[in-house]
Scaffold this active site. Structure first.
Site, short mmCIF file in Angstrom:
data_model
loop_
_atom_site.label_atom_id
_atom_site.label_comp_id
_atom_site.label_asym_id
_atom_site.label_seq_id
_atom_site.Cartn_x
_atom_site.Cartn_y
_atom_site.Cartn_z
N TYR A 93 13.55 26.28 35.15
CA TYR A 93 12.69 27.17 35.92
C TYR A 93 11.61 26.38 36.66
O TYR A 93 10.92 25.54 36.08
CB TYR A 93 12.02 28.14 34.95
CG TYR A 93 11.29 29.30 35.59
CD1 TYR A 93 11.99 30.40 36.05
CD2 TYR A 93 9.91 29.31 35.69
CE1 TYR A 93 11.34 31.48 36.62
CE2 TYR A 93 9.24 30.38 36.25
CZ TYR A 93 9.96 31.47 36.71
OH TYR A 93 9.31 32.54 37.26
N SER A 188 17.26 25.61 29.33
CA SER A 188 16.22 26.57 29.66
C SER A 188 16.75 27.57 30.69
O SER A 188 17.76 28.22 30.44
CB SER A 188 14.96 25.84 30.13
OG SER A 188 13.86 26.71 30.22
N ASP A 274 10.46 27.16 19.38
CA ASP A 274 10.41 27.34 20.82
C ASP A 274 9.66 28.63 21.16
O ASP A 274 10.14 29.73 20.86
CB ASP A 274 11.83 27.39 21.37
CG ASP A 274 11.90 27.33 22.89
OD1 ASP A 274 10.86 27.55 23.54
OD2 ASP A 274 13.00 27.07 23.41
N HIS A 309 10.60 23.84 22.75
CA HIS A 309 11.49 24.03 23.90
C HIS A 309 12.27 22.77 24.25
O HIS A 309 13.28 22.84 24.96
CB HIS A 309 10.66 24.49 25.11
CG HIS A 309 11.47 25.10 26.20
ND1 HIS A 309 12.38 26.12 26.00
CD2 HIS A 309 11.53 24.82 27.54
CE1 HIS A 309 12.94 26.44 27.14
NE2 HIS A 309 12.45 25.67 28.09
#
Length: 333
Positions: A93, A188, A274, A309
């Protein structure tokens, strides 16, 4: 930071119910049909990346609405003869495709590698992108996840996921690619997009998903204000009463729904701490993977209890390399 989601023993059994739109399949079939083109690649120009052990092309292919989408195509140098198994990679992202020498793992492992740019992103991390999004004018916030969030037809991810499906066709049309041995890879946001591709491209050879965005979206919005989910919460904090429309739109890009329709061998990775993409979403997608296909696809998931993450980072990449080699070159995981 302590664990932020269910304990591991519960995640290993986690199979939530799903509020899936009745027209989910029709929505995506219609969208993808409109994006089909007999010549998916617009151009492929060989560039000098400054590297001697790989060769790279600056590729443009047709995505949603025929829009030009940029990508880097890289393959090991001196492999013009044999058809190579291939990897299409989707980035995170806010990132773009960056510079051609940044992501070399898959080409160095012997694969043809297509790295797709994110339309309308690329300004938050990394080294930028080269693909505008000419359709980003519907109501919504500045972040990609909330652009057009009030209507699934206007939503940013309808366009981005369509681009990703088109990228598979483009990769298969490039020289030197074994079209029946193409894998989708992402982390992700890229992981969520790769999972969508697995659910929409029926003959994909493999999918590798880590810390996936867009999985278990409703639960994630209840658990975290970090990352893209926080942008949704911030939008709804201003646009009170828009929850129903937003939730309906997000249901069309729910990774669990795509996972239910996928059957390519799948490899998952997740960090249990995460807070950007809570791990219950990945586990839900893993457990419901392939359930609508009448098959029992080969799949595995690796959890990293003390990671967030970043999940398993390079350790997980090593596992991905070994697994993909077995699937694409050895015939089984």
């Amino acid at each position: 930071m302590p664990a932020v989601d269910l304990p591991l023993d519960q995640l290993e059994r986690y199979r939530p119910s799903l509020d899936e739109p009745a027209d989910f399949d029709t929505f995506w079939q219609t969208t993808l049909k409109a994006a089909e083109h007999p010549q998916p690649v617009v151009s492929a120009e060989r560039i000098d990346s400054g590297l001697r052990l790989v060769e790279t092309w600056d590729v443009t292919f047709r995505g949603f609405a025929g829009d030009p989408i940029s990508a880097w195509y890289t393959r090991p140098a001196g492999t013009d003869g044999p058809l190579l198994p291939a990897v299409v990679e989707f980035v995170g992202y806010g990132r773009g495709r960056g510079l051609p020498h940044e992501r070399l793992t898959w080409a160095n492992a012997g694969y043809a590698h297509l790295l797709m740019d994110n339309r309308g992103q690329g300004d938050q991390y990394g080294s930028g992108g080269a693909t505008p999004d000419p359709h980003a004018s519907a109501p919504g916030g500045p972040g990609a996840i909330v652009r057009g969030i009030l209507d699934p037809h206007d939503h940013h991810y309808r366009r981005l996921i369509t681009d990703a499906v088109c990228s598979v066709a483009a990769l298969r049309a490039l020289p030197g690619v074994a079209a029946d041995r193409v894998a989708a890879v992402g982390n992700s946001q890229g992981g969520g997009v790769a999972l969508a591709v697995a659910g929409l491209v029926p003959d994909l050879a493999a999918v590798l998903v880590s810390a996936p965005l867009l999985c278990g979206i409703r639960r994630a919005l209840d658990l975290t204000d970090d990352g893209p989910y926080g942008e949704v919460a911030a939008y709804l904090a201003v646009h009170r009463g828009a929850e129903r429309a937003a939730y309906r739109t997000l249901a069309y890009v729910e990774g669990i729904s795509f996972a239910r329709r996928a059957y390519a061998p799948a490899h998952f990775g997740v960090g249990l701490r995460d807070t950007v993409c809570p791990p219950s979403g990945a586990y839900a997608a893993y457990h419901r993977y392939g359930e609508l296909t009448g098959r029992d696809p080969a799949r595995e998931i690796h959890a990293y209890p003390f990671n967030g993450h970043e999940h398993g980072d390079a350790t997980h990449t090593r596992r991905q390399l070994a697994w993909l080699h077995a699937v694409l070159d050895g015939g089984q995981a």
